[in-house]
Design a protein around this motif. Sequence first.
Motif: not given
Length: 329
Positions: A118, A141, A193, A205, A208, A221, A223, A259, A282
């Motif tokens: 993605a 990447y 994590i 944790i 971010y 996101r 998953y 998150v 991030r």
Amino acid sequence: MSILVCGGAGYIGSHVVRALIDAGDDVVVLDNLITGHVDAVHEKAKLELGDLKDDEFMKRVFNENKIDGVIDFAAFSLVGESVKEPLKYFENNFYGTLCLLKHMKSYKVNKIVFSSTAATYGEPENIPILENDRTFPTNPYGESKLSVEKMLKWCDKAYGIKYTALRYFNVAGAHPSGEIGEDHDPETHLIPIILEVALGKREKINIYGDDYPTMDGTCIRDYIHVMDLADAHILALKRLNAGNPSDIFNLGNGEGFSVKEVLDIARNVTGHAILSEISSRRDGDPAKLIANSNRSIKELNWIPKYNSLEKIIETAWNWHQNHPHGYQD
Ligand code: UFG
């Protein structure tokens, strides 16, 4: 069929190798073990230790093994590292695949399923994201993977090498047996994590950023379970074997989780409090990534089985509990 799986000792590769062996295929795993684990490789697979960029090694692998098709996972995949070391990513991900394609051409192997991402989309134009939406990677990447997709297009035209590029969204979970799973060093992904905090391996944790334009301010996101991803690879090979043209498919569940939502579900699944703290954003994290995978469902006949985040986290938790130190256990 006899399938060469490049990067078959890695997280996703090792799960696909299992699925191929369970489907009755013969598997040759090629891995340089920079990020892979010998213990992740199924005992029925033949392991060839070496690098895609090593010409002599590759000639030997292609000479000594009957290869009907290739699945290529061999890549570095740390987005942050790729920004700091772009050449490392273009050398390994782009040039490594170029070397693989050279050998496929010489040995007349003309089918490849390529592990894409993605991250080829960058900051998305539309949600959910369609395969023909704009691709504008925001890190090396994603750019290295998009560059390979472009190289594949021209190799199809010139040499007739048929490809399927699968653009994964956020892959998580582990084999239901708990025998193989995710083990990265360093670990940067959210779900492992979180589970390391549940296991007591980390104190907390860091979330971010909570100032994104989403309902709770944290990133969203899509998953997808690693075994559903594995099924899609087998279906993609089948589709190429049936004589279908090269194509690109998204693989996600079409549902987004923030998150904070992931954290809440992980607290329920594990029964642990899992301490969290808000920290700064991030670099390079898009606010929201959700796939439209309708074409995979229709064209590949793909039916995701672990399509709830609870199931995904349950299998990951099973792996982490059985292997708190990953493959070192
Ligand atoms: N996150 C945290 N804290 C952490 C780790 C992650 O808040 O300690 C957040 C991230 O900011 C992000 C979400 O959790 O919003 C998911 O992060 P991951 O690192 O698990 O996954 P990414 O979405 O960054 O990356 C994934 C793949 C990449 C791929 C990318 C495409 O792992 O290979 O999707 O955008 F490039």
